[in-house]
Design a protein around this motif. Structure first.
Motif, PDB file in Angstrom:
ATOM      1  N   SER A 172       0.764  -1.107  -0.279  1.00  8.65           N
ATOM      2  CA  SER A 172       0.072  -0.127   0.011  1.00  8.65           C
ATOM      3  C   SER A 172       0.866   1.220  -0.157  1.00  8.65           C
ATOM      4  O   SER A 172       0.415   2.352  -0.487  1.00  8.65           O
ATOM      5  CB  SER A 172      -1.087  -0.089   1.117  1.00  8.65           C
ATOM      6  N   PRO A 173       2.092   1.387   0.450  1.00  6.73           N
ATOM      7  CA  PRO A 173       2.868   2.447   0.492  1.00  6.73           C
ATOM      8  C   PRO A 173       3.295   2.777  -1.044  1.00  6.73           C
ATOM      9  O   PRO A 173       3.472   4.033  -1.396  1.00  6.73           O
ATOM     10  CB  PRO A 173       4.112   2.164   0.995  1.00  6.73           C
ATOM     11  N   MET A 174       2.986   2.172  -2.055  1.00  9.33           N
ATOM     12  CA  MET A 174       3.071   2.545  -3.529  1.00  9.33           C
ATOM     13  C   MET A 174       1.908   3.386  -3.898  1.00  9.33           C
ATOM     14  O   MET A 174       2.310   4.282  -4.719  1.00  9.33           O
ATOM     15  CB  MET A 174       2.792   1.115  -4.483  1.00  9.33           C
ATOM     16  N   ILE A 175       0.917   3.411  -3.360  1.00 19.19           N
ATOM     17  CA  ILE A 175      -0.126   4.522  -3.538  1.00 19.19           C
ATOM     18  C   ILE A 175       0.588   5.956  -3.121  1.00 19.19           C
ATOM     19  O   ILE A 175       0.418   6.686  -4.007  1.00 19.19           O
ATOM     20  CB  ILE A 175      -1.424   4.281  -2.630  1.00 19.19           C
ATOM     21  N   GLY A 176       1.003   6.088  -2.144  1.00 18.47           N
ATOM     22  CA  GLY A 176       1.820   7.258  -1.544  1.00 18.47           C
ATOM     23  C   GLY A 176       2.782   7.584  -2.689  1.00 18.47           C
ATOM     24  O   GLY A 176       3.172   8.493  -2.910  1.00 18.47           O
TER      25      GLY A 176
END
Ligand code: AMP
Length: 192
Positions: free
Chosen positions: A159-163
């Motif tokens: 989910s850090p890929m979203i940022g």
């Protein structure tokens, strides 16, 4: 115009389904590291054997292995890629950026398929039931226990890929809860 995109979202969000639609409607090339790893297993290669247990549990295989698979595909040339299930870690995202730069290409959008967790379990159990009914092999990781691990891996590692892509100005989000065609139309609107 040729574009290269990343599909982001938890397991069961519909990345594979939308990637297949894009290959059919736009002649884009789906690069699914999950499919490549399952092919490696089916072929009985050493690497396939090494990753089998990790995948069945729902954990991520090493960055080195998946980056190697993507590097190989990119070196074959072509464009109009859909990265499906890759990158899943920051190291993979950095490596993808470097590989694209080396080959003179760009990532044009990272499209997040937004869903809530409740539908994921149903979709994944549904996928397993459909495969069973059709006499097709059921994925070893499409069960409740692995799904828990896969979801945790998604929130912790992916989910850090979203940022990450938001900061690069590349993030687009679509409602992944809609009908397949409605989601496809939203994605098409982003690409056109
Ligand atoms: P998928 O078909 O994308 O759901 O991937 C199935 C499984 O393959 C995952 O649960 C991981 O074990 C492994 N896998 C696929 N892509 C990656 C990746 N980019 N990084 C690490 N593991 C991956």
């Amino acid at each position: 115009m040729t574009v290269n995109i990343i599909l982001l979202g938890p397991p069961g969000a519909g990345k594979g389904t939308q990637a297949r639609i894009l290959t059919e409607t736009r002649g884009m090339v789906q690069l699914s590291t999950g499919d490549m790893l399952r092919d490696a297993q089916a072929s009985g290669s050493e690497m396939g054997k090494r990753v089998a247990e990790v995948m069945a549990k729902g954990q991520l295989v090493t960055d080195e292995i998946v980056i190697g698979l993507i590097r190989e595909k990119l070196s074959e040339g072509g464009t109009g890629f859909i990265f499906d299930g890759f990158p899943r870690t920051l190291a993979q995202a950095d490596a993808l950026g470097a590989l694209m730069e080396e080959t003179g290409q760009t990532i044009d959008a990272a499209i997040e398929l937004r869903v809530n967790d409740d539908v994921l379990v149903d979709r994944i159990v549904g996928r397993a039931e459909q495969a069973r009914a059709a006499g097709q092999p059921v994925r070893a990781d499409d069960n409740a226990e692995s799904l828990k691990t896969r979801l945790m891996a998604y929130y912790k590692q992916t989910s850090p890929m979203i940022g990450y892509y938001h900061a690069k100005g590349l993030l687009r989000a679509v409602d992944g809860l809609g009908e397949i065609d409605a989601v496809a139309a939203e994605i098409a609107a982003i690409l056109d």
